[in-house]
Design a protein around this motif. Structure first.
Motif, PDB file in Angstrom:
ATOM      1  N   TYR A   1       0.756  -1.361   0.061  1.00 13.14           N
ATOM      2  CA  TYR A   1      -0.129   0.070  -0.102  1.00 13.14           C
ATOM      3  C   TYR A   1       0.827   1.313   0.107  1.00 13.14           C
ATOM      4  O   TYR A   1       1.874   1.397   0.752  1.00 13.14           O
TER       5      TYR A   1
ATOM      6  N   GLU B   1      -0.683   4.980  -1.094  1.00 13.03           N
ATOM      7  CA  GLU B   1      -1.532   6.138  -0.579  1.00 13.03           C
ATOM      8  C   GLU B   1      -2.953   5.946  -0.819  1.00 13.03           C
ATOM      9  O   GLU B   1      -3.193   4.757  -1.602  1.00 13.03           O
ATOM     10  N   GLY B   2      -3.753   6.526  -0.150  1.00 13.86           N
ATOM     11  CA  GLY B   2      -5.231   6.188  -0.440  1.00 13.86           C
ATOM     12  C   GLY B   2      -5.874   7.593  -0.303  1.00 13.86           C
ATOM     13  O   GLY B   2      -5.612   8.427   0.513  1.00 13.86           O
TER      14      GLY B   2
ATOM     15  N   PRO C   1      -4.678   2.558   5.256  1.00 14.90           N
ATOM     16  CA  PRO C   1      -5.144   1.341   4.589  1.00 14.90           C
ATOM     17  C   PRO C   1      -5.859   0.371   5.336  1.00 14.90           C
ATOM     18  O   PRO C   1      -6.096   0.373   6.470  1.00 14.90           O
TER      19      PRO C   1
ATOM     20  N   GLU D   1      -7.177   3.940  -3.981  1.00 14.88           N
ATOM     21  CA  GLU D   1      -6.032   3.478  -3.511  1.00 14.88           C
ATOM     22  C   GLU D   1      -4.946   3.346  -4.574  1.00 14.88           C
ATOM     23  O   GLU D   1      -4.934   2.972  -5.602  1.00 14.88           O
TER      24      GLU D   1
ATOM     25  N   ASN E   1      -1.202   1.316  -5.011  1.00 13.21           N
ATOM     26  CA  ASN E   1      -0.600   0.257  -4.569  1.00 13.21           C
ATOM     27  C   ASN E   1       0.925  -0.011  -5.386  1.00 13.21           C
ATOM     28  O   ASN E   1       0.841   0.405  -6.507  1.00 13.21           O
TER      29      ASN E   1
END
Length: 68
Positions: A5, A7-8, A32, A61, A63
């Motif tokens: 992961y 960023e989101g 996450p 998201e 990844n």
């Protein structure tokens, strides 16, 4: 492959019927593993701050995949 992961973000969309358009508001730094219930709760909280009715929310998201 290993998924990592990075960023989101969450994007909330509201209906602006008076101007016949959708209004989008983005929020960065999403943790996450966020659940649908948490997104719905956040959307409800933000909806209480604006005059426009909530339409929907999108979780984005980013990844990184690496070959292990």
């Amino acid at each position: 492959m290993v998924k990592q992961y990075e960023e989101g973000n969450i994007e909330l969309y509201f209906n602006d019927f008076a101007n016949e358009k959708e209004v989008k508001q983005s929020f960065a730094n999403l943790k996450p593993g966020v659940t649908a219930e948490q997104v719905q709760s956040f959307q409800s909280a933000v909806s209480g701050l604006v005059d426009l009715p909530a339409a929907y929310a999108v979780v984005v998201e980013k990844n990184r995949y690496s070959i292990a």
